[in-house]
Design a protein around this motif. Structure first.
Motif, short mmCIF file in Angstrom:
data_model
loop_
_atom_site.label_atom_id
_atom_site.label_comp_id
_atom_site.label_asym_id
_atom_site.label_seq_id
_atom_site.Cartn_x
_atom_site.Cartn_y
_atom_site.Cartn_z
N ILE A 130 0.88 -1.17 0.00
CA ILE A 130 0.00 0.00 0.00
C ILE A 130 0.91 1.22 0.00
N GLY A 131 0.74 2.09 -0.99
CA GLY A 131 1.62 3.23 -1.14
C GLY A 131 0.97 4.56 -0.83
N ILE A 132 1.77 5.47 -0.29
CA ILE A 132 1.37 6.86 -0.06
C ILE A 132 2.54 7.72 -0.49
N SER A 133 2.30 8.73 -1.33
CA SER A 133 3.37 9.63 -1.76
C SER A 133 3.18 10.96 -1.06
N ALA A 134 4.24 11.48 -0.42
CA ALA A 134 4.03 12.63 0.45
C ALA A 134 5.29 13.44 0.70
N ASP A 135 5.07 14.66 1.22
CA ASP A 135 6.14 15.48 1.80
C ASP A 135 6.22 15.28 3.31
N PHE A 136 5.04 15.21 3.97
CA PHE A 136 4.96 15.03 5.43
C PHE A 136 5.84 16.06 6.15
N ASP A 137 5.57 17.35 5.89
CA ASP A 137 6.48 18.40 6.38
C ASP A 137 5.75 19.41 7.27
N PRO A 138 5.43 19.07 8.53
CA PRO A 138 5.64 17.80 9.23
C PRO A 138 4.40 16.91 9.11
N VAL A 139 4.48 15.72 9.67
CA VAL A 139 3.33 14.80 9.70
C VAL A 139 2.25 15.39 10.61
N HIS A 140 1.04 15.59 10.07
CA HIS A 140 -0.07 16.09 10.88
C HIS A 140 -1.20 15.06 10.90
N LEU A 141 -2.30 15.39 11.54
CA LEU A 141 -3.38 14.41 11.73
C LEU A 141 -4.02 13.99 10.41
N GLY A 142 -3.99 14.87 9.40
CA GLY A 142 -4.48 14.47 8.09
C GLY A 142 -3.62 13.38 7.49
N HIS A 143 -2.31 13.49 7.68
CA HIS A 143 -1.41 12.44 7.20
C HIS A 143 -1.62 11.14 7.97
N VAL A 144 -1.86 11.27 9.26
CA VAL A 144 -2.11 10.08 10.08
C VAL A 144 -3.33 9.33 9.57
N ARG A 145 -4.35 10.05 9.13
CA ARG A 145 -5.54 9.40 8.58
C ARG A 145 -5.21 8.63 7.31
N LEU A 146 -4.32 9.17 6.48
CA LEU A 146 -3.89 8.43 5.28
C LEU A 146 -3.22 7.12 5.68
N ILE A 147 -2.31 7.20 6.66
CA ILE A 147 -1.61 6.00 7.10
C ILE A 147 -2.59 5.01 7.74
N ASP A 148 -3.55 5.53 8.52
CA ASP A 148 -4.56 4.66 9.14
C ASP A 148 -5.37 3.93 8.07
N LYS A 149 -5.72 4.63 6.98
CA LYS A 149 -6.46 3.98 5.89
C LYS A 149 -5.60 2.91 5.25
N GLY A 150 -4.32 3.22 5.04
CA GLY A 150 -3.40 2.21 4.51
C GLY A 150 -3.29 1.01 5.43
N ARG A 151 -3.24 1.29 6.74
CA ARG A 151 -3.15 0.22 7.73
C ARG A 151 -4.40 -0.67 7.69
N GLU A 152 -5.57 -0.03 7.49
CA GLU A 152 -6.83 -0.77 7.40
C GLU A 152 -6.80 -1.75 6.21
N ILE A 153 -6.30 -1.27 5.07
CA ILE A 153 -6.20 -2.14 3.89
C ILE A 153 -5.17 -3.24 4.14
N ALA A 154 -4.03 -2.86 4.76
CA ALA A 154 -2.96 -3.82 5.02
C ALA A 154 -3.42 -4.93 5.95
N ASP A 155 -4.28 -4.60 6.89
CA ASP A 155 -4.78 -5.62 7.82
C ASP A 155 -5.61 -6.68 7.09
N GLU A 156 -6.23 -6.28 5.98
CA GLU A 156 -7.02 -7.22 5.20
C GLU A 156 -6.16 -8.04 4.23
N THR A 157 -5.13 -7.40 3.68
CA THR A 157 -4.34 -8.04 2.63
C THR A 157 -3.03 -8.66 3.13
N GLY A 158 -2.59 -8.24 4.31
CA GLY A 158 -1.30 -8.72 4.81
C GLY A 158 -0.11 -7.99 4.22
#
Length: 427
Positions: free
Chosen positions: A2-30
């Motif tokens: 699962i990929g996310i392309s970013a600057d993360f300068d700095p990482v804020h709560l909106g970025h955390v939501r992106l990672i959480d969504k990726g984590r949700e998909i990763a939990d299903e796919t491994g």
């Protein structure tokens, strides 16, 4: 992956939501959640506020499994070029699912993206379209399907808002700067605790904020001739004449003012400044684009040959009385067959003593003088300057090449029976 392309300068709560969504998909796919993190310059061509290693740490603390650096692109190329390269990298790495955020419906994004992809338009997406960069990502993903026979599955989540406003990395950075590098309570509200901790540490070390090498930029802007500036990418004739006219530079605000007077917007100004700072030449940009073209990553409308063909086509139509805007639209819509010349000769106006000072094979620097006249400069102990005598179409063609920002050109003095001429070579 699962990929996310970013600057993360700095990482804020909106970025955390992106990672959480990726984590949700990763939990299903491994699969693992991988951040493709811009390293040297941001996607908007600016130096980073927070150093790469700290932003990498923030991403991992926020839940990412791995971070892949993206470097060497954002001070050399516009977003229209970096997006295809980043998507192709991700596809080749095995990214299957891609996560992004937008404030318009995914259906509208998909509709617009497919419309542009079907027309082969990837760089001319109108500025007024909301989330146009997300639309570009979708469109390029469609384009690359013809190469890989697969594409990433996009997962678009709503952009996170606080008190009705989108969280802005730019506003976060500015508020910290405006408050003497203090992370104010309003900024803390939109940052995860891990980011606050890492950011405080980097501020204490003096690593934040990152800065441009203004000394290098001002040294070049203060001292290079028009012909030498013309070799640097993302400087057109108007920008170069504004740079020379407004010398001498000793503050960043003066640099911004010079580009503003030349009609540059904020994004192009940042790219031009980065290009000057890193001394990026037109040939370097051309070579990079052609490298990725050979890999099949660059859409046809963005290839260097197409840019040259468009300049020639527009020059033909302008001479016929058509506006350059309409000619550009006609070229993009019809994709006509064009046979643009790669070289041509220009006449020179030389005094007798100047004729004695030059010889066949000498280099000549092309530039546009303060009166908007195409000219060249020859150095042989003394400076010899001359306007270039060209037909109207050739003059229009050369000016369009100059103002392309990235197409390289070169002139060499040639001795002919009737005197010296400048042999101009394009690309």
């Amino acid at each position: 992956m699962i990929g996310i392309s970013a600057d993360f300068d700095p990482v804020h709560l909106g970025h955390v939501r992106l990672i959480d969504k990726g984590r949700e998909i990763a939990d299903e796919t491994g699969d693992e959640v991988v951040i493709y993190l811009n390293r040297d310059f941001s996607a908007n061509h600016a130096p980073f506020f927070v150093p790469y290693e700290a932003r990498k740490e923030m991403a991992l603390e926020a839940g990412a499994d791995r971070v892949v650096p993206i470097e060497g692109l954002h001070y050399r190329l516009t977003l229209a070029y970096t997006v295809p390269i980043r998507i192709a990298m991700m596809i080749e790495d095995g990214v299957v699912d891609y996560v992004d955020a937008a404030n318009v419906s995914p259906d509208l994004i998909i509709k617009k993206a497919r419309e542009f992809a079907s027309r082969g338009v990837f760089s001319g997406i109108p500025r007024e379209l909301p989330n146009r960069n997300v639309i570009r990502w979708f469109a390029v993903n469609e384009f690359l399907y013809s190469k890989y026979r697969r594409k990433m599955k996009f997962h678009i989540i709503p952009e996170l808002t606080v008190d009705g406003s989108k969280i802005s990395g730019r506003e976060i950075r500015q508020e910290i700067i405006d408050n003497n590098m203090e992370i104010t309570p309003s900024v803390q509200r939109v940052l995860p605790e891990s980011t606050i901790r890492i950011l405080e540490r980097e501020i204490e070390k003096g690593n934040v904020p990152g800065r441009r090498n203004l000394a290098a930029i001002m040294e070049r802007m203060n001292n290079l001739s028009r012909g030498e500036l013309m070799k640097i990418a993302y400087l057109n004739a108007d920008a170069i004449n504004s740079i020379v006219r407004n010398r001498k530079y000793y503050r960043e605000g003066q640099i911004w003012a010079a580009f503003r007077k030349a009609g540059y917007g904020p994004v192009l100004t940042r790219l031009a400044m980065s290009s000057i700072e890193m001394n990026v030449r037109r040939e370097e940009v051309r070579d990079l684009i052609e490298h990725y073209t050979r890999k099949g990553w660059i859409p046809p409308d963005q290839r260097v040959g197409k840019l040259i063909d468009r300049a020639w086509f527009v020059s033909e139509k302008v001479i016929e009385g058509m506006s350059s805007v309409r000619a550009n639209e006609m070229f993009l819509r019809g994709r006509p067959e064009v046979n643009a010349p790669s070289s041509f000769e220009a006449g020179l106006s030389l005094r007798k003593h100047e004729v004695r000072s030059i010889r066949d094979g000498m280099d000549a620097h092309i530039y546009v003088d303060q009166n908007d006249i195409l000219s060249c400069q020859i150095r042989n102990g003394i400076k010899i300057k001359s306007p270039l005598h060209l037909s109207a179409q050739m003059a229009t063609y050369l000016r369009l090449v100059i103002d392309s920002h990235i197409i390289p050109f070169h002139a060499t003095i040639r001795k002919r029976k009737k005197g010296f001429r400048a042999l101009v070579k394009i690309n």
